[in-house]
Design a protein around this motif. Structure first.
Motif, mmCIF file in Angstrom:
data_model
loop_
_atom_site.group_PDB
_atom_site.id
_atom_site.type_symbol
_atom_site.label_atom_id
_atom_site.label_comp_id
_atom_site.label_asym_id
_atom_site.label_seq_id
_atom_site.Cartn_x
_atom_site.Cartn_y
_atom_site.Cartn_z
ATOM 1 N N ILE A 599 3.505 -54.825 2.441
ATOM 2 C CA ILE A 599 2.217 -54.709 2.018
ATOM 3 C C ILE A 599 1.392 -54.764 3.321
ATOM 4 N N ILE A 600 1.290 -56.351 3.650
ATOM 5 C CA ILE A 600 0.679 -56.432 5.001
ATOM 6 C C ILE A 600 1.053 -55.962 5.800
ATOM 7 N N GLY A 601 2.093 -55.937 6.186
ATOM 8 C CA GLY A 601 2.559 -55.915 7.502
ATOM 9 C C GLY A 601 3.794 -56.550 8.358
ATOM 10 N N LYS A 602 3.805 -56.910 8.546
ATOM 11 C CA LYS A 602 4.140 -57.566 10.257
ATOM 12 C C LYS A 602 2.993 -57.678 10.895
ATOM 13 N N GLY A 603 2.126 -59.276 10.407
ATOM 14 C CA GLY A 603 1.056 -59.542 11.595
ATOM 15 C C GLY A 603 -0.434 -58.614 10.338
ATOM 16 N N GLY A 604 -0.080 -58.440 9.556
ATOM 17 C CA GLY A 604 -1.120 -57.627 8.702
ATOM 18 C C GLY A 604 -0.842 -56.238 9.369
ATOM 19 N N SER A 605 -0.061 -55.853 9.727
ATOM 20 C CA SER A 605 -0.139 -54.205 10.325
ATOM 21 C C SER A 605 -0.610 -52.880 9.555
ATOM 22 N N ASN A 606 0.277 -53.214 8.469
ATOM 23 C CA ASN A 606 0.167 -52.378 7.191
ATOM 24 C C ASN A 606 -1.254 -52.404 6.600
ATOM 25 N N ILE A 607 -1.398 -53.761 6.094
ATOM 26 C CA ILE A 607 -2.734 -53.636 5.633
ATOM 27 C C ILE A 607 -3.312 -53.050 6.378
ATOM 28 N N LYS A 608 -4.534 -53.615 7.201
ATOM 29 C CA LYS A 608 -5.048 -53.517 8.980
ATOM 30 C C LYS A 608 -5.308 -51.318 9.096
ATOM 31 N N LYS A 609 -3.928 -51.118 8.824
ATOM 32 C CA LYS A 609 -3.733 -49.586 9.073
ATOM 33 C C LYS A 609 -4.709 -48.778 8.044
ATOM 34 N N ILE A 610 -4.920 -49.145 6.708
ATOM 35 C CA ILE A 610 -5.174 -48.932 5.400
ATOM 36 C C ILE A 610 -6.058 -49.272 5.537
ATOM 37 N N ARG A 611 -7.202 -50.404 6.081
ATOM 38 C CA ARG A 611 -8.493 -50.960 5.478
ATOM 39 C C ARG A 611 -9.149 -49.822 6.707
#
Length: 1274
Positions: A599-611
């Motif tokens: 859910i966080i993704g590589k380098g926080g990409s997934n969670i950043k996108k959702i946020r």
């Protein structure tokens, strides 16, 4: 340790002249007036002009000189304290070397170390007086050094045989520790290799006696010589020891025996005599003779002596009692200090009692206690600035102790009778004088206005004090008092009172509004370092915003200021809060821990996108946390969108597993292949698994494979096999084939290519859709395997290049099956058999010929497959399977997975009926009414049990396959059984929020139905597949057994008993932070319940647990209570001003005292009737020692407290004696007067101090105007 000053008549006269108005003529009469005028400073001296920007260096220098030469610099505050070291406690007693030698060196060293100034002097009693001057911290450090380096503790030595030392030490030193603890002393025993037999004891005198006595007893017990114990009444011990122990010393010298008489503080009657038998016998005879003689000849008289005078009869260290015994031969018995009795008993020969009585009364009356009535508010005036007035009083009478008690209208005097009378007379005159000239008043002002009256940095209150020459006491916030006290000259008091009341009245007209804002928003409104609230205050500068203390847990924010501004500010803040509430919606999403990183993704990409896309705040639990909850905060709609997206990620990953394979890093590049061809072929062949190689050059051997379980295992095997090939011997070959041939070469399910691989051992890699060269086929393996595989593939490709045409006869009725759904079946045939083209005759023609065109092998295979399809279509039958509709959903399985599996396994079509509408009308009964005739057809009579349409499942396909599929469907029909489970266990089987029953249903793949509680039924129904039921029943019964055993254990653990304990002991049993009661609970595995505040039986403690453990816990508590009951409590009076210092920072001081003396101390709570009462609880002897220690601390700290108070109360601005005199007698003030002011030399007028224009108040608008103070520089 404290110093007391004495009042003299001369100093009193000086004091009186300072307080009375000066006697003299009017100002300006005589030469004195001219001198006084000349003494006034000039305006330039008092207010030197600031340098101009273009000023010359000389001018700058002159200005600087003006400021530095005329204005006295501020000096650091210096305090002076006097310490007294009695003669017997002095370390250096050589009077011939006073002021030199070691003592002087120590003092010089202390001055260097601390920076304080020391002056030494000898008192009349040869005690050492040390005056220490310097800053407060320097004086405190110096005092510590004096106590440790110039003062000695009492110490003594006791000699016992060397072989007895080990008995004093005891096993592992336990006896020695116990002895030190019991006597509160430090005992030093020489080492075994030291020939000395001297044991050194240091500590209090009483402790020394106890320790010495105990050591001698131990030695006597171990002594091989005779030991005799004689019981003599305690009251006759003084006659046996004699004054100053002279008689017992002579006895030991005469007999050679050792006589050990217990000291007065030890309540023992046994006298121990040790030595040679003859010596012991002689000593016993002498002791008994003295005892019998005194018992026969002695008589007693009892006299009443005030309790306060007992200490004078006892004398320092009991010397007075010994003196009376030596002079008269009479023993004086004083009641213990904790007794309220005032009776003193004199015991001795009748003719000596009179002389002894005279001595007792003389000693008792040698000192007296008296008091002078003086209003408490006058105490600081009597003490004087820095205690100067009091010092003058007490210097001549050093034996008089003067005590001022805060809050009491009296002064206590203690000392020799004549001295006390003289001091009392002097103080009474001072009090009368002050009362006649001083006045005070009290005004009531709401506490909320106090800080506004004080002003920023005390500017408002200081102005009033200086203007009216008064002292104003505003109570601190913690007192919560409205009373403000004003003291000073009567006229000044009235003027200050009027001004303060006007200020308070003005403040009352302002608007105050309370806003209810949830405390959780306070920090956000204030912002980091107050940045947010600063913006609000800047926007509304006239409004004061007060937030409650976080510890108060209050939601009230107070606004104060002009009405309109307060209303605007309130609306603005409510708007801020509304936005925070809207953005503060929060929801929690449970996500399996293993998916959090996805859910966080590589380098926080997934969670950043959702946020960013949902405009929400998403918080994940820490990696080391067991929580699975992801918290989403923001607007409600946005939070719902974010939750949906996070759940979608989990859904995709739910059936995915991840494994790690160890492959040497040197093989990674060859396994990946050119542009990833090799690894991509494995990923596609194994159902789209993801294979991750570590970064090149990292040296890590671990390769990660993620995907469905079966496919991951398959990919793992292939990857390891390929790695093994690469490690042994690897060879590569390439050949080309048309892309449409690739699927035929691969075959259905990879069958064709698998045959080539199995026969040759080579790996064949086909191009992917992304590859530029779609015809290139790569063969990898050993040289021989590659050669064989290449040969086979070339033959296959060659045969595919040979195009032929063939025909097939297919009944027209089956044509529709092949061309339906836009020719899907034909497309599948072309894909599977090398792009073979199949042509059916046009619709409408009755031809049954079908043409196939393509490679010979492909055409043959396609023709064979089409004939199989036709055969199946010819042999197809339709079978009905009746299964009650309620089971259909269960048979289908999740997302129809079970029915899809049956369809694939048996190659049949399965059609489920439409669901019956429960609200539809019941089926008509016409067929029954018409006796089985419907639509003209004759039917058998209808069975009432005829299956409903909604229960019939239709299967199409070959007969034998349909029958097998029917059996498979029926095997999926769930069956139910009932299991007998006691009703009282049902809730435990269900578990918290149904967790228990859910776990069992998931584990056994069944549905478990528990009857409703109101049915009180003992049967639980299990529904599921037949092969799962037995396991589920077994598991349920196993759980029932577990619960029944737990129930039995609970019954045993629920044994209850109560113990009656006085509530005053409850806190002691509980212990600090529950330490003692927790230990008992843990040790005995029981639950101990203390009564609630509103319980009737406040003395009942309930213990629950196993019976034997509950009894053991009760015994443990009873043992604690027995020990506590032996303790006593004694109240002592300690000045409340020293409480804080005794308690220490965070209670460190009080804990040290409690640990050292093994007692409990209770200080009064705020608002108690007597704030000076301290309760000491513990064993009697330990309580006495603790009280002595506390009284010593009080005496030591009181000097500091009084001095600090006087310093704070009587701080005077620096000035000459004339100003000080004016201050003292409170005469009419001319204000601050200067010569050669601008308004006296020019046309300008003096500034009007009452004018709001010349002296504006804060916040008021001021019109710009010229001023004698010069142009503004800002």
């Amino acid at each position: 340790m404290s110093s007391v000053a004495v009042l003299t008549q001369e100093s009193f006269n000086e004091h009186r002249s300072g307080l009375l108005p000066e006697q003299g003529g009017a100002a300006g009469a005589g030469p004195g007036a001219v001198e006084e005028e000349d003494a006034l400073p000039t305006y330039k001296d008092a207010f030197p002009p600031l340098p101009e920007k273009a000023a010359s260096p000389e001018g700058t220098q002159e200005t600087a000189n003006a400021w530095t030469s005329k204005i006295r610099p501020l000096k650091s505050s210096v305090i002076t304290q006097v310490f007294h070291v009695p003669l017997e406690e002095r370390k250096y007693k050589d009077l011939n070397q006073f002021g030199e030698g070691d003592q002087a060196k120590v003092c010089v060293d202390i001055m260097h170390k601390t920076g304080a100034h020391l002056e030494l002097s000898l008192a009349k009693d040869q005690g050492l007086s040390i005056m220490v001057s310097g800053k407060l911290d320097a004086v405190m450090k110096a005092r510590k050094e004096i106590v440790s380096r110039l003062q000695t503790q009492a110490s003594a030595t006791v000699a016992i045989p060397k072989e007895h030392h080990r008995f004093v030490i005891g096993k592992n030193g336990e006896k020695l520790q116990e002895l030190e603890l019991k006597t509160a002393t430090k005992i030093q025993i020489p080492r075994p290799d030291d020939p000395s037999n001297q044991i050194k004891i240091s500590g209090t005198k009483e402790g020394l006696e106890k320790a010495k006595h105990e050591i001698l007893l131990i030695s006597a017990e171990q002594d091989k010589r005779a030991v005799e114990r004689v019981n003599i009444d305690k009251v006759y011990h003084p006659f046996i020891t004699g004054p100053y122990n002279k008689q017992v010393g002579e006895m030991m010298q005469e007999t050679g025996a050792r006589v050990n008489v217990p000291p007065p503080s030890v309540n023992k009657t046994e006298i121990v005599i040790t030595g040679e038998k003859e010596q012991v016998a002689l000593a016993v005879t002498m002791i008994k003779k003295i005892y019998e003689e005194k018992k026969k000849n002695s008589t007693t008289i009892a006299v009443e002596v005030k309790k306060s005078q007992h200490k004078y009869v006892i004398g320092p260290k009991g010397n007075t009692l010994q003196e009376i015994l030596e002079k008269t031969g009479v023993s004086v018995e004083i009641p213990p200090s904790d007794s309220s009795s005032e009776t003193v008993i004199l015991r001795g020969e009748p003719d000596r009692l009179g002389q002894a009585l005279t001595e007792v009364y003389a000693k008792a009356n040698s000192y007296t206690i008296s008091s002078v009535t003086a209003p408490s508010w006058l105490h600081r005036f009597i003490i004087g600035k820095k205690g100067q007035n009091l010092a003058k009083i007490t210097q001549q009478m050093p034996k008089v102790h003067i005590e001022f008690t805060e809050g009491e209208d009296k002064i206590t005097l203690e000392g020799p009778t004549k001295d006390v009378q003289m001091v009392q007379g002097q103080i009474e005159i001072i009090v009368a004088d002050l009362v006649s000239r001083m006045d005070y008043t009290e005004i009531s002002v709401d506490t909320k206005f106090h800080r506004h009256l004080i002003g920023k940095g005390g500017v408002n209150i200081n102005r009033i004090k200086e203007l009216h020459k008064v002292t104003v006491r505003i109570p601190p916030d913690n007192e919560k008092s409205n009373l403000i006290r004003i003291e000073g000259d009567p006229q000044g008091v009235q003027e200050a009172k009027k001004e303060l009341l006007e200020l308070a009245s003005r403040m009352e007209n302002e608007r105050t509004k309370d806003l209810i804002i949830e405390q959780r928003f306070h920090r956000a409104i204030i912002g980091q370092k107050g940045e947010n609230i600063k913006e609000v205050r800047d926007k509304f500068p006239e409004v004061i915003i007060n937030f409650p203390d976080p510890a108060q847990k209050s939601d009230i924010v107070q606004l104060r200021g002009p009405r309109n501004e307060v209303e605007k500010c309130a609306k603005f803040m409510q708007k801020i809060v509304a936005e925070m509430v809207e953005n503060g919606f929060s929801l929690s999403v449970p996500i399996f821990k293993q998916f959090h990183r996805n859910i966080i993704g590589k380098g926080g990409s997934n969670i950043k996108k959702i946020r960013e896309e949902t405009n929400t705040k998403i918080d994940l639990p820490a990696e080391n946390s067991n929580s699975e909850m992801i918290v989403i905060t923001g607007k409600k709609a946005n939070c719902e969108v974010a939750r949906t997206r996070i759940l979608a990620i989990q859904k995709e990953l739910a059936n995915i597993t991840e494994v790690e394979v160890s492959i040497p890093s040197k093989l990674h590049n060859s396994l990946i292949g050119s542009k990833g061809r090799f690894v991509r072929s494995i990923m596609e062949e194994c159902g789209g698994v993801h294979i991750h190689f570590p970064t090149e050059g990292s040296g890590i051997d671990k390769v990660t494979i993620r995907g469905p379980v079966e496919e991951v295992e398959k990919a793992k095997l292939q990857l390891l096999a390929l790695a093994e090939e690469k490690q042994t011997k690897s060879h590569t070959a390439e050949l080309r084939a048309k892309p449409e041939y690739h699927k035929f070469l691969i075959g259905k399910g990879g069958g064709n290519i698998r045959k080539v691989r199995d026969s040759t051992g080579a790996r064949i890699i086909f191009p992917t859709m992304d590859d530029q060269d779609q015809e290139l086929i790569t063969v990898v393996g050993t040289e021989e395997a590659v050669r064989d595989a290449t040969k086979e593939l070339e033959e296959l490709i060659k045969s595919l290049d040979n195009v032929v045409e063939d025909t097939l006869t297919v009944d027209p009725k089956h044509h529709r099956y092949f061309v339906a759904r836009r020719g899907q079946v034909l497309r599948d045939l072309a894909d599977e058999y090398g792009g073979v083209m199949v042509s059916f005759p046009r619709t409408g023609t009755q031809s049954d010929k079908v043409t196939l065109k393509g490679a010979k092998d492909c055409v043959d295979q396609a023709k064979k497959r089409m004939l199989e399809i036709v055969e199946d279509l010819d042999a197809q039958v339709t079978i009905e399977c009746v299964i009650v509709q309620k089971f259909h959903r269960s048979i289908m399985g999740p997302k129809g997975s079970r029915i899809q599996q049956i369809t694939r396994d048996h190659n049949v079509q399965i059609k489920f009926p439409e669901r019956e509408d429960p609200q539809a009308a019941p089926p008509a009964e016409e067929p029954i009414q018409e006796n089985g005739e419907t639509n003209g057809e004759v039917k058998e009579p209808v069975d009432p049990n005829v299956p409903k349409k909604c229960d019939i499942i239709v299967l199409s396909g070959r007969k034998e396959r349909c029958e097998a599929a029917v059996e498979a469907l029926k095997a999926l029909v769930p069956v139910s059984i009932e299991v007998e489970v006691p009703f009282e266990l049902h809730r435990y089987i269900i578990g918290q929020k149904g967790s228990g029953i859910r776990k069992m249903m998931d584990e056994f793949e069944v549905n478990i139905q528990v009857p409703a509680p109101e049915q009180q039924c003992d049967k639980i129904s299990i529904t599921g597949l037949a092969n799962h039921l037995d396991r589920a029943k077994e598991g349920l019964l196993e759980r029932v057994k577990e619960l029944q055993s737990e129930q039995e254990d609970r019954a045993l653990r629920s044994f209850k008993l109560t113990i009656t304990v006085d509530p005053k002991y409850h806190p002691k049993i509980i212990g600090r932070k529950g330490a003692i009661i927790t230990t008992i609970r843990t040790e005995h595995d029981v639950n101990i319940q203390f009564p609630e505040k509103n319980d009737e039986n406040q003395d009942q403690i309930t213990i629950t647990g196993y019976e034997h453990k509950a009894i053991a816990a009760r015994d443990a508590i009873q043992a604690l209570v027995d020990e506590l009951e032996e303790m006593i409590s004694e109240d002592i009076t300690l000045d409340s001003r020293v409480h804080a210092r005794i308690i220490g920072a965070r209670g460190k001081g009080i804990r040290k005292i409690m640990d050292e003396f093994k007692v409990d101390l209770r200080f009064p709570q705020s608002g108690s009737a007597d704030p000076n009462v301290v309760t000491v609880t513990g064993r009697p002897e330990l309580v006495d020692e603790a009280i002595d220690h506390l009284l010593n601390l009080e005496e030591e700290y009181m000097g500091d407290a009084v001095e600090n108070e006087t310093k704070m109360a009587y701080m005077r601005p620096p000035g000459g004696g004339a100003a000080g005199a004016m201050d003292e007698h409170r005469g009419p003030s001319k204000g601050f007067v200067v010569r050669e002011a601008p308004w006296t030399t020019g046309s300008e007028k003096a500034p009007d101090m009452s004018s709001s224009e010349d002296f504006p108040s804060f916040g008021a608008p001021v019109a710009a105007k010229s001023s004698p103070w010069g142009p503004k520089r800002f």
